[in-house]
Design a protein around this motif. Sequence first.
Motif, PDB file in Angstrom:
ATOM      1  N   THR A  17       0.448   3.582  -6.401  1.00 19.17           N
ATOM      2  CA  THR A  17       1.380   2.659  -5.491  1.00 19.17           C
ATOM      3  C   THR A  17       1.506   3.625  -4.481  1.00 19.17           C
ATOM      4  O   THR A  17       2.314   4.496  -4.154  1.00 19.17           O
ATOM      5  N   LEU A  18       1.217   3.099  -3.062  1.00 19.65           N
ATOM      6  CA  LEU A  18       1.539   3.729  -1.724  1.00 19.65           C
ATOM      7  C   LEU A  18       2.968   3.395  -1.685  1.00 19.65           C
ATOM      8  O   LEU A  18       3.339   2.255  -1.741  1.00 19.65           O
ATOM      9  N   ASN A  19       3.824   4.563  -1.239  1.00 16.13           N
ATOM     10  CA  ASN A  19       5.384   4.157  -1.094  1.00 16.13           C
ATOM     11  C   ASN A  19       5.788   4.909  -0.217  1.00 16.13           C
ATOM     12  O   ASN A  19       6.579   5.961  -0.237  1.00 16.13           O
ATOM     13  N   ARG A  20       5.328   4.355   1.073  1.00 18.86           N
ATOM     14  CA  ARG A  20       6.259   4.861   2.239  1.00 18.86           C
ATOM     15  C   ARG A  20       6.723   3.393   3.020  1.00 18.86           C
ATOM     16  O   ARG A  20       6.240   3.149   4.042  1.00 18.86           O
ATOM     17  N   PRO A  21       7.346   2.816   2.203  1.00 24.10           N
ATOM     18  CA  PRO A  21       7.900   1.491   2.898  1.00 24.10           C
ATOM     19  C   PRO A  21       8.531   1.674   4.278  1.00 24.10           C
ATOM     20  O   PRO A  21       8.125   0.729   5.050  1.00 24.10           O
ATOM     21  N   GLN A  22       9.394   2.522   4.424  1.00 26.81           N
ATOM     22  CA  GLN A  22      10.012   2.686   5.841  1.00 26.81           C
ATOM     23  C   GLN A  22       8.796   2.893   7.061  1.00 26.81           C
ATOM     24  O   GLN A  22       9.383   2.467   8.149  1.00 26.81           O
ATOM     25  N   SER A  23       7.866   3.292   6.567  1.00 26.85           N
ATOM     26  CA  SER A  23       6.549   3.382   7.645  1.00 26.85           C
ATOM     27  C   SER A  23       5.495   2.350   7.495  1.00 26.85           C
ATOM     28  O   SER A  23       4.434   2.534   7.669  1.00 26.85           O
ATOM     29  N   ARG A  24       5.770   1.201   6.750  1.00 29.40           N
ATOM     30  CA  ARG A  24       4.918   0.074   6.301  1.00 29.40           C
ATOM     31  C   ARG A  24       3.631   0.843   5.746  1.00 29.40           C
ATOM     32  O   ARG A  24       2.393   0.518   6.110  1.00 29.40           O
ATOM     33  N   ASN A  25       4.055   1.786   4.935  1.00 26.68           N
ATOM     34  CA  ASN A  25       2.616   2.372   4.190  1.00 26.68           C
ATOM     35  C   ASN A  25       1.649   2.887   5.202  1.00 26.68           C
ATOM     36  O   ASN A  25       0.493   2.829   4.988  1.00 26.68           O
TER      37      ASN A  25
END
Lengths: 258, 258, 258
Positions: A17-25
């Motif tokens: 799971t790509l997990n950089r939600p603060q940077s919109r992945n």
Amino acid sequence: MPSTILQTRTPKRVTITLNRPQSRNALNRQMLRELCDAFQTLEADPDCSVVVLEGKAGFFCTGMDFEEFAADPAQAAVGAAEGELDSTYMTLLKAIAASSKVVVSVVAGQVLAGGVGLVAASDLVIATPPSTFGLPEALWGLLPACVTPFLIRRVGFHPAYKLALTTQNITAEEACRIGLVDAVQEAPEEILRRYLLRLSRLDTATIATLKSYFRAMWILDDRMERAAVEEINRLSRSPRVQDNIRNYQVHRKFPWEI
Amino acid sequence: MPSTILQTRTPKRVTITLNRPQSRNALNRQMLRELCDAFQTLEADPDCSVVVLEGKAGFFCTGMDFEEFAADPAQAAVGAAEGELDSTYMTLLKAIAASSKVVVSVVAGQVLAGGVGLVAASDLVIATPPSTFGLPEALWGLLPACVTPFLIRRVGFHPAYKLALTTQNITAEEACRIGLVDAVQEAPEEILRRYLLRLSRLDTATIATLKSYFRAMWILDDRMERAAVEEINRLSRSPRVQDNIRNYQVHRKFPWEI
Amino acid sequence: MPSTILQTRTPKRVTITLNRPQSRNALNRQMLRELCDAFQTLEADPDCSVVVLEGKAGFFCTGMDFEEFAADPAQAAVGAAEGELDSTYMTLLKAIAASSKVVVSVVAGQVLAGGVGLVAASDLVIATPPSTFGLPEALWGLLPACVTPFLIRRVGFHPAYKLALTTQNITAEEACRIGLVDAVQEAPEEILRRYLLRLSRLDTATIATLKSYFRAMWILDDRMERAAVEEINRLSRSPRVQDNIRNYQVHRKFPWEI
């Protein structure tokens, strides 16, 4: 530094799971390295036959991290000159495309730029109806250089070209029509389970042979991949592109507004 | 000699209208030369970012001018030997495909033979519902030699081959399904305006780079274009083809009726 | 030994019917040889302009004959080493694809493995609605090696790859959507007659030229065909593949059940 990706396992299946939600992945260097490492490690894992790739919180992946690029364009340019940023991205696409595991992208949300490359390099793609797909690179004076050969291979020349030229997002339904997406489903888990049931009958040696054989029967080769990396390095070192992205990061001005 | 094409301008957009309605907008040498000249001149025009290509009076373009060919087949054959007629047509297709302007074909009516090549080489194609598209060349013992590589690039191998083999016209709807047409619209102006709004954000340098980059990622190259010109020259010098076309021009007899 | 195929004639048309219903029209060596001979003989027949290929009794063609392969894998392996079995199959695909006749496959029933190659190499394909198409090779540790370049040419890279990877049958409707089938019809005779009417206007010299010209405008070449034959020979000599097929023939056990 916390990891930019999560990994979970069920029998035979590893989900990344790509997990950089603060940077919109967005794909920063750390995420690119961690993804490459993950695919390399899984290659040696006999209990995994399918890798599911997904994003967090409404974004699958929105391409290159502009913040990282704008914060230090010189470093980014040097990184590119040394082939770090972009060749890592190309290395990732190749790892997906050549993996002895079946790589299934499960898209629930936005897919932009480099994110489209992850999808195009995947073996199978399932998307929820509200998902969208777009190549905005040309708006910044860039090209989807590494994405292009994988996208052409998946959808043909003109649909790939049209996405890059118009820079307009398309819906999951349209992406399915052109072949970028294999199935549009509210609940991807159901169709995923059906795929897994079937795919678990293949051994990984056959999957790897199948991938390399189909590669030999198509035009995407090492030479083309090198040309792609050279082109993105050339473009990302261009002062005009660097100005375009810095102006956006600092002033929220798009190139055509200046 | 009055011009065979009309040119009109609105800001950012130049519209080229094929204007030989008495010949159903067939491509004679004069028109080919004037189209090549027009694209060359526009290349240096910084105020133009989109070129719209359209036909007059229910015909977009119906291919090679049979009257010119039949009136002086020897001259036509010599012209072909010197590469004039057909290399001018190939030069035109290449000018469209490599232009730093976005070339949009707006089709309202019949498209035949060489006309299909203009469409296939265009960046975007909008067609009205009654428009039709066909490759009748094989009926005359000819091939759509120059059209083929551009058509394959746009729609894939088999749909291109099937058009050439069956020699049957397809509807705009079917042309859209195979990817020869991007949008079917009663009123093309509306969708054209939407395209223009988006495309005006790209600079011409990026458009030219995008086109040449996508070309490098596909199989259509100089060698293939030369082979296409050689093939059409060879076929147009064949006595059988010349007889077929002269018989039609003089006696209105089709080859299969003789 | 009675013939494995039937031939019937109407003016201009020869129909070849695969006739091994007891083996679901699997391709054994005799049938491959007889098909190659038939296409070679027809090449010299000026009264035939269209060849219709069809199967008997609910099967179009279900690929390699497992019984023959399992009965004598050593011989099969030697045959393959000498290039007999598989190069005969490739010779057949090439004969179909290069024939100066228009080859129309009329499918009413199951199409598997090598059967898909016959369809993919055909000029036009009509299928009844209940027909299905599938590439199960990977389940046995094999690849659809000879089929792949013809299938990619007809439907593009990803749809071909997906068929081979998922090993799942698709319906005639889906086969039509991806371009493997040109028309889905309850009564193929009607659409066949329409095709014949049109195609009878072409002379065979033009058909042969058209086929060889389109081949020159695409990536499928002699080198690729040789690579395909080498790959299938290599795989069919593998002990694992031979065990998989023998276990199935003797014990009705699939590889993933062992």
